[in-house]
Design a protein around this motif. Structure first.
Motif, PDB file in Angstrom:
ATOM      1  N   ARG A  16       0.833  -1.203   0.000  1.00  0.00           N
ATOM      2  CA  ARG A  16       0.000   0.000   0.000  1.00  0.00           C
ATOM      3  C   ARG A  16       0.872   1.259   0.000  1.00  0.00           C
ATOM      4  O   ARG A  16       0.611   2.218  -0.713  1.00  0.00           O
ATOM      5  CB  ARG A  16      -0.925  -0.014   1.214  1.00  0.00           C
ATOM      6  N   MET A  23       1.866   7.269  -6.581  1.00  0.00           N
ATOM      7  CA  MET A  23       0.899   8.288  -6.981  1.00  0.00           C
ATOM      8  C   MET A  23       1.114   9.631  -6.283  1.00  0.00           C
ATOM      9  O   MET A  23       0.261  10.511  -6.308  1.00  0.00           O
ATOM     10  CB  MET A  23      -0.544   7.792  -6.785  1.00  0.00           C
ATOM     11  N   LYS A 218      -7.561  17.373 -11.687  1.00  0.00           N
ATOM     12  CA  LYS A 218      -7.869  17.450 -10.256  1.00  0.00           C
ATOM     13  C   LYS A 218      -8.227  18.881  -9.857  1.00  0.00           C
ATOM     14  O   LYS A 218      -9.115  19.109  -9.045  1.00  0.00           O
ATOM     15  CB  LYS A 218      -6.700  16.911  -9.424  1.00  0.00           C
ATOM     16  N   ILE A 229      -8.596  10.027 -11.014  1.00  0.00           N
ATOM     17  CA  ILE A 229      -7.179  10.373 -11.017  1.00  0.00           C
ATOM     18  C   ILE A 229      -6.433   9.069 -11.270  1.00  0.00           C
ATOM     19  O   ILE A 229      -6.347   8.216 -10.390  1.00  0.00           O
ATOM     20  CB  ILE A 229      -6.761  10.961  -9.654  1.00  0.00           C
ATOM     21  N   THR A 371      -7.563   2.307  -5.791  1.00  0.00           N
ATOM     22  CA  THR A 371      -8.852   3.011  -5.769  1.00  0.00           C
ATOM     23  C   THR A 371     -10.012   2.110  -6.212  1.00  0.00           C
ATOM     24  O   THR A 371     -11.161   2.532  -6.149  1.00  0.00           O
ATOM     25  CB  THR A 371      -8.824   4.284  -6.640  1.00  0.00           C
ATOM     26  N   ARG A 373     -11.062   0.045  -4.465  1.00  0.00           N
ATOM     27  CA  ARG A 373     -11.855  -0.049  -3.234  1.00  0.00           C
ATOM     28  C   ARG A 373     -13.138   0.776  -3.324  1.00  0.00           C
ATOM     29  O   ARG A 373     -14.130   0.456  -2.679  1.00  0.00           O
ATOM     30  CB  ARG A 373     -11.042   0.451  -2.028  1.00  0.00           C
ATOM     31  N   PHE A 374     -13.106   1.867  -4.132  1.00  0.00           N
ATOM     32  CA  PHE A 374     -14.297   2.730  -4.168  1.00  0.00           C
ATOM     33  C   PHE A 374     -14.656   3.211  -5.567  1.00  0.00           C
ATOM     34  O   PHE A 374     -15.716   3.806  -5.766  1.00  0.00           O
ATOM     35  CB  PHE A 374     -14.130   3.925  -3.225  1.00  0.00           C
ATOM     36  N   TYR A 375     -13.796   3.013  -6.555  1.00  0.00           N
ATOM     37  CA  TYR A 375     -14.090   3.428  -7.937  1.00  0.00           C
ATOM     38  C   TYR A 375     -14.409   2.221  -8.804  1.00  0.00           C
ATOM     39  O   TYR A 375     -13.985   1.105  -8.511  1.00  0.00           O
ATOM     40  CB  TYR A 375     -12.871   4.099  -8.558  1.00  0.00           C
ATOM     41  N   SER A 376     -15.039   2.509  -9.919  1.00  0.00           N
ATOM     42  CA  SER A 376     -15.401   1.474 -10.877  1.00  0.00           C
ATOM     43  C   SER A 376     -14.766   1.785 -12.224  1.00  0.00           C
ATOM     44  O   SER A 376     -14.308   2.893 -12.477  1.00  0.00           O
ATOM     45  CB  SER A 376     -16.920   1.437 -11.057  1.00  0.00           C
TER      46      SER A 376
ATOM     47  N   GLU B  30      -6.116  26.455   1.758  1.00  0.00           N
ATOM     48  CA  GLU B  30      -5.527  25.256   1.149  1.00  0.00           C
ATOM     49  C   GLU B  30      -4.189  24.883   1.777  1.00  0.00           C
ATOM     50  O   GLU B  30      -3.933  23.707   2.047  1.00  0.00           O
ATOM     51  CB  GLU B  30      -5.364  25.450  -0.361  1.00  0.00           C
ATOM     52  N   ARG B  34      -3.408  21.584   4.065  1.00  0.00           N
ATOM     53  CA  ARG B  34      -2.357  20.655   3.645  1.00  0.00           C
ATOM     54  C   ARG B  34      -1.447  20.293   4.834  1.00  0.00           C
ATOM     55  O   ARG B  34      -1.089  19.135   5.027  1.00  0.00           O
ATOM     56  CB  ARG B  34      -1.534  21.288   2.510  1.00  0.00           C
ATOM     57  N   LEU B 121     -19.129  -0.635  -0.844  1.00  0.00           N
ATOM     58  CA  LEU B 121     -17.856  -0.220  -0.251  1.00  0.00           C
ATOM     59  C   LEU B 121     -17.757  -0.864   1.134  1.00  0.00           C
ATOM     60  O   LEU B 121     -18.769  -1.138   1.780  1.00  0.00           O
ATOM     61  CB  LEU B 121     -17.784   1.301  -0.116  1.00  0.00           C
ATOM     62  N   ASP B 203     -13.063   4.025   2.939  1.00  0.00           N
ATOM     63  CA  ASP B 203     -12.955   4.015   1.479  1.00  0.00           C
ATOM     64  C   ASP B 203     -13.575   5.261   0.854  1.00  0.00           C
ATOM     65  O   ASP B 203     -13.224   5.652  -0.255  1.00  0.00           O
ATOM     66  CB  ASP B 203     -13.644   2.764   0.935  1.00  0.00           C
ATOM     67  N   LYS B 218     -11.395  17.760  -0.731  1.00  0.00           N
ATOM     68  CA  LYS B 218     -10.858  17.875  -2.086  1.00  0.00           C
ATOM     69  C   LYS B 218      -9.412  17.393  -2.120  1.00  0.00           C
ATOM     70  O   LYS B 218      -8.981  16.769  -3.081  1.00  0.00           O
ATOM     71  CB  LYS B 218     -10.978  19.325  -2.588  1.00  0.00           C
ATOM     72  N   GLN B 219      -8.657  17.677  -1.047  1.00  0.00           N
ATOM     73  CA  GLN B 219      -7.238  17.281  -1.062  1.00  0.00           C
ATOM     74  C   GLN B 219      -7.032  15.768  -0.935  1.00  0.00           C
ATOM     75  O   GLN B 219      -6.085  15.225  -1.490  1.00  0.00           O
ATOM     76  CB  GLN B 219      -6.462  18.041   0.016  1.00  0.00           C
ATOM     77  N   PHE B 221      -9.157  13.574  -2.018  1.00  0.00           N
ATOM     78  CA  PHE B 221      -9.888  12.932  -3.114  1.00  0.00           C
ATOM     79  C   PHE B 221      -8.902  12.195  -4.026  1.00  0.00           C
ATOM     80  O   PHE B 221      -7.904  12.758  -4.467  1.00  0.00           O
ATOM     81  CB  PHE B 221     -10.659  14.002  -3.895  1.00  0.00           C
ATOM     82  N   GLY B 222      -9.158  10.953  -4.283  1.00  0.00           N
ATOM     83  CA  GLY B 222      -8.244  10.149  -5.099  1.00  0.00           C
ATOM     84  C   GLY B 222      -7.634   9.062  -4.223  1.00  0.00           C
ATOM     85  O   GLY B 222      -7.501   7.915  -4.627  1.00  0.00           O
ATOM     86  N   LEU B 223      -7.271   9.480  -3.005  1.00  0.00           N
ATOM     87  CA  LEU B 223      -6.797   8.523  -2.006  1.00  0.00           C
ATOM     88  C   LEU B 223      -8.002   7.765  -1.451  1.00  0.00           C
ATOM     89  O   LEU B 223      -7.963   6.557  -1.225  1.00  0.00           O
ATOM     90  CB  LEU B 223      -6.104   9.307  -0.893  1.00  0.00           C
ATOM     91  N   VAL B 224      -9.075   8.518  -1.202  1.00  0.00           N
ATOM     92  CA  VAL B 224     -10.377   7.939  -0.854  1.00  0.00           C
ATOM     93  C   VAL B 224     -11.410   8.587  -1.767  1.00  0.00           C
ATOM     94  O   VAL B 224     -11.135   9.598  -2.410  1.00  0.00           O
ATOM     95  CB  VAL B 224     -10.772   8.242   0.619  1.00  0.00           C
ATOM     96  N   GLY B 225     -12.590   8.007  -1.841  1.00  0.00           N
ATOM     97  CA  GLY B 225     -13.679   8.651  -2.571  1.00  0.00           C
ATOM     98  C   GLY B 225     -14.294   9.752  -1.730  1.00  0.00           C
ATOM     99  O   GLY B 225     -14.177   9.748  -0.502  1.00  0.00           O
ATOM    100  N   ILE B 226     -14.884  10.743  -2.363  1.00  0.00           N
ATOM    101  CA  ILE B 226     -15.657  11.751  -1.616  1.00  0.00           C
ATOM    102  C   ILE B 226     -16.990  11.931  -2.337  1.00  0.00           C
ATOM    103  O   ILE B 226     -17.131  11.525  -3.492  1.00  0.00           O
ATOM    104  CB  ILE B 226     -14.922  13.113  -1.498  1.00  0.00           C
ATOM    105  N   ILE B 229     -18.117  18.369  -3.877  1.00  0.00           N
ATOM    106  CA  ILE B 229     -17.681  19.627  -3.282  1.00  0.00           C
ATOM    107  C   ILE B 229     -18.939  20.502  -3.177  1.00  0.00           C
ATOM    108  O   ILE B 229     -19.434  21.006  -4.184  1.00  0.00           O
ATOM    109  CB  ILE B 229     -16.647  20.330  -4.174  1.00  0.00           C
ATOM    110  N   VAL B 384     -21.497   2.014  -3.823  1.00  0.00           N
ATOM    111  CA  VAL B 384     -21.130   0.737  -4.438  1.00  0.00           C
ATOM    112  C   VAL B 384     -20.004   0.979  -5.436  1.00  0.00           C
ATOM    113  O   VAL B 384     -19.730   2.096  -5.844  1.00  0.00           O
ATOM    114  CB  VAL B 384     -22.320   0.082  -5.186  1.00  0.00           C
ATOM    115  N   LYS B 385     -19.346  -0.109  -5.810  1.00  0.00           N
ATOM    116  CA  LYS B 385     -18.385  -0.074  -6.903  1.00  0.00           C
ATOM    117  C   LYS B 385     -18.741  -1.250  -7.807  1.00  0.00           C
ATOM    118  O   LYS B 385     -19.376  -2.221  -7.372  1.00  0.00           O
ATOM    119  CB  LYS B 385     -16.971  -0.207  -6.356  1.00  0.00           C
TER     120      LYS B 385
END
Lengths: 428, 428
Positions: A16, A23, A218, A229, A371, A373-376, B30, B34, B121, B203, B218-219, B221-226, B229, B384-385
Motif C-alpha cells: 500500500r 501516486m 484534479k 485520477i 482506488t 476499493r471505491f471506484y469502478s 488550502e 495541507r 464499499l 474508502d 478535495k485534497q 480525493f483520489g486517495l479515498v472517494g468523496i 464539493i 457501491v463499486k
C-alpha cells in the motif's frame, strides 16, 4: 521481481505504501498548472496558442481538426486495424448496453408521487494523449459509453502535431466524436473546463494524460466532472500450481511494458510456480521491443508474494485492490465471490489481460493505485446524472406537516417550518 | 432581490459568474489544510488531540463516543422528534431501495462470459458538523443510502463538544452508524483518509462541512472517494400567474435562512407575480427568527428574472442548474421533460421544498453551484463499486487473436500481442 513473504498484514501495508509513493503529488507541477489554468480562463485562445508554441513547438492556425484530415486518416489506416476497431466497438457496445439505467417513479401514499429521472450529460470532453501513448483503443473506451448514455456532444482534444496518428482520428470517427480540437496538456483541460472563443466548455472531462493533464483535471474537479485520477497501470495475478508459467509471465510483462512505473504483482501459494514464472520472465524479456521499460518495471515495481493458502491469496489481493486481476487457476469462475476489490477481473488460464484492453467489450479505463476499493471502471453510469422529483398534493402536505415542522423547528429552521405550514392556511 | 431582465444568454452568464464567485477557492485555507493533513498522517492521534485542544478548545480523552452517551441521548430527545425521524427513515428507505442495482452476466459468443458485479464499499466515513449547522436529518440522508448499499461499517465523525446535540446521536443510532468519533475539521477528514491509532481509514467520505472540511475532502480525493464539493445552498423557482405569492416567498425564504451565501432565484413570466412575491418576502422576513441571515441572503444573492415565455423560463433555469427547483405552475408534472439540470425537483404549488429536506424520502444531499449539470443527489449508487469480469476459453482466444494482436502491434505494444499469441501455442 522482489519477493515478499511473511505476515499478510505487513506485506499489505508495504504494498500500500508503495502504491501511495507511486501516486505522490508534485507540488511544483501544481503551481505551474494553476497558472496555466488561470491564463486560459482569462485569455482563452490567445493563451492556448502561446502554450502550443511553447510546449508543443507548433503554431496552431486552427484548433479544429478538419473533416478532410479525419477522412484522409481512413485511407492511411490498414483494413485490418479498421476491422479490429469495428469489432471492438461492437463488443464494447454490447457490454455497456447492460449499464443503461431507467428512472423510476412510485407513489408511497395517496397524493404523493416521487421518482428519479436519468439524463445524459449534455457535453463531454475526452483527452487523448499525443505521441507514443496515443491509443486508438482508449478513444473507443472513453467515447462509446458516453455515446450510449446519450451525451449530445462529444469533444476530443489531443496535442497539436505535424502529423496526427491516423488510427486515433479513425477511432474518433468510428466511435462518434463530434469535434476534435488540437490542443494538449493542462491548457486543454482548462479550455474544456472554462471554454474559450473556439472550444466550448463541457460538463465532464475524461481520458488519460501525463502529470500536467492529471493535475489539471484534479484542479478543475468540482467546476466540471472528471473521471478519475489515474496512477500507473497495475496487474495482479493470483496463480496456483495449475497455472502455466509462460502465460503468467507474458501477462505480467504485458503490463510492465506500459511504463517503468507500471506494476506487476504475482500472488501464489506455489513456490515452484513463482520460480518458474521468474525464469520465463527473464527469457521473454530478452526479445521484447520495449525490453528496457518492461525490465525497469519488473525490477523496480514487480513483486512476487508467497502465501500458504488460497484464502490468503485472495485476502492479500483484496488489500491491494489492483486495476487488473487475473485468476490463473482451474475453475477460476468459482473464486469470483472471493474478490472484493478489483477494477477488471480475468478468469482462467486463457483470459489474458490484453483481451480486456482491446476486445472483450469491458472497459479498459480502470481504477488504479488501490482506488478499486471505491471506484469502478468507466461506464455508461459516468455519463448520466440523476434528478429526483417529488409531488405532494394539499392533503398529503397537511398529513406530513407535523413531522416536517417538528424536525425543522428542532433544527432551528423556522422558515422551513413556516413554508410547510403556509400550505394548510387559507386556500389556493 | 436584484431584478434581471433582457437577453437570456447574458443573464445566464451573469448568474453563472456569481455561482463561480460563491464557490471560489481560498488559497490560504488550502495551505493550512495541507499542513493539518500531513501532521495527522504522520502523527495520528497525537495530532488529533493537539488540534482538538487548539481549534475546539476541548481536551479529548477518548475519541470514541460511548454507547452510554448515545443511549442517554434517546432520553433527551422529544418523542415527537423520534417519531418524525423514524417516519423520515421509512420514506428514505422506500425511495432509495429503487436505486439498488444488480450486476449482469452475458455470453456474447461461444466460450465467452462477461459481466459486472456490484459490491458495497467496505467502510464509509460520514462527517457531521457541530454547532448550529448540526442537522439530524442530514445524518439520515448520508447514512441510510450507505446502509442500503450494504456498506459493512459506517463511521461518523463530529467535532468534540462539552455536550452533544442528542438528536444527532439519536439519528446516528436510528440510521445504523456503527461508531461515532468526536473529531472535527480538516483533521477529521485526514484521520478518515489515512487512519490513526484509534480511527480506522475508510474508502469514502461523505457529509457537509465548513471550508476546512470541504478543502480537506478535495485534497484527499483520489486517495479515498468523496461525495462532492458542496457550495452554498440554492433554490430556483419557476412560477407563472397560477402561483400563490405567499407560498413562493415562504419557499425562497426557507432556503435563504440557511446562510448569507445561500441563493434564491425566482424566474417568472409574470411581472405581477414577481412584484407580489417581493411584497410577501418583505412581510414574512420581519417575523423570522433568522431574519438577519435570510435578509442578507435575499438582498445580496436573491435574484428575480423576468422572461416572456414558458420555454425561456425553463431554458434559463437549465443554464443555472439549481440544487433545488420548484415548478410553481398548474399541472407542473407536465413540465418535467423540459428540465435538464436540477438536483431535486418539486412539482406544483403544494410541494414546498422542505418536504424534500425532511420527509419525502428523496435525498437532500444535492449538487450545488451548477454542478447538477453532471452530479446527482447522493444515493445508493455512491456507496457501491462495479467490478467487471471476463472469461474466454481457448477457442475463443484463438478466434479473437487476429483482431487483438493487430491493435496491440499498431499501438506498439508487442508484449500485449505476445501474451495473446502464447495462448494458441502448444497446449495447456
Amino acid at each position: 521481481m522482489k519477493r515478499l513473504t511473511g505476515d499478510l498484514a505487513t506485506i499489505a501495508a508495504e504494498l500500500r505504501q508503495e502504491q501511495l509513493d507511486l501516486m505522490a503529488q508534485n507540488t511544483d507541477v501544481e503551481a505551474l498548472v494553476r497558472d496555466i489554468i488561470e491564463n486560459v480562463r482569462q485569455n482563452g485562445d490567445v493563451a492556448l496558442r502561446d502554450y502550443s508554441a511553447k510546449f508543443d513547438k507548433i503554431d496552431v492556425a486552427d484548433f479544429l481538426v478538419s473533416r478532410e484530415t479525419i477522412d484522409q486518416a481512413f485511407e492511411e489506416v490498414t483494413p485490418e486495424v479498421l476491422v479490429a476497431l469495428e469489432n471492438a466497438k461492437k463488443n464494447i457496445i454490447s457490454y455497456h448496453k447492460h449499464q443503461l439505467e431507467d428512472g423510476f417513479i412510485d407513489s408511497p401514499t395517496e397524493g404523493v408521487i416521487r421518482g428519479q429521472v436519468v439524463l445524459p450529460l449534455a457535453r463531454v470532453g475526452v483527452y487523448v494523449p499525443g505521441g507514443t501513448a496515443a491509443y486508438p483503443s482508449s478513444v473507443l473506451m472513453n467515447v462509446l459509453p458516453a455515446k450510449l448514455a446519450g451525451v449530445k456532444e462529444i469533444i476530443m482534444v489531443t496535442p497539436p502535431q505535424e502529423k496526427f496518428n491516423p488510427a486515433i482520428l479513425a477511432a474518433a470517427k468510428i466511435s462518434g466524436v463530434d469535434k476534435i480540437y488540437q490542443v494538449g496538456g493542462a491548457q486543454a483541460i482548462a479550455a474544456l473546463a472554462y471554454g474559450t472563443q473556439t472550444i466550448p466548455k463541457v460538463d465532464k472531462i475524461t481520458g488519460p494524460g501525463n502529470i500536467f493533464v492529471a493535475t489539471a483535471k484534479k484542479q478543475v474537479f468540482g467546476l466540471v466532472g472528471i473521471d478519475m485520477i489515474a496512477g500507473p497501470s497495475e496487474i495482479g495475478v493470483i496463480a496456483d500450481d495449475s497455472a502455466k508459467p509462460a502465460y503468467v509471465a507474458a501477462d505480467l510483462l504485458s503490463q510492465a511494458e506500459h511504463d517503468k512505473l507500471a506494476r506487476a504483482i504475482l500472488v501464489t501459494n506455489s513456490e515452484k510456480l513463482a520460480d518458474a514464472v521468474e525464469v520465463e520472465i527473464d527469457k521473454q524479456l530478452k526479445t521484447l521491443p520495449r525490453e528496457e521499460i518492461a525490465r525497469a518495471s519488473i525490477v523496480d515495481n514487480g513483486r512476487v508474494i508467497l502465501t500458504d493458502s488460497v484464502d490468503n491469496m485472495f485476502e492479500l489481493m483484496n488489500l491491494v485492490a489492483p486495476e487488473h486481476l487475473e485468476i490463473a487457476m482451474d475453475n477460476a469462475i468459482e473464486y469470483l465471490p472471493k474478490i472484493e476489490n478489483a477494477g477488471s477481473i480475468f478468469l482462467g488460464h486463457f483470459t489474458s489481460e490484453p483481451i480486456g484492453d482491446y476486445y472483450a467489450g469491458t472497459n479498459h479505463v480502470l481504477p488504479t493505485s488501490g482506488t478499486a476499493r471505491f471506484y469502478s471502471a468507466l461506464g455508461v453510469y459516468d455519463f448520466v446524472k440523476r434528478s429526483q422529483f417529488t409531488y405532494y398534493n394539499k392533503d398529503a402536505v397537511i398529513q406530513a406537516t407535523k413531522d416536517i415542522t417538528t424536525l425543522a423547528y428542532s433544527e432551528g429552521l423556522a422558515a422551513h417550518a413556516r413554508a410547510i405550514e403556509s400550505r394548510s392556511e387559507g386556500k389556493k
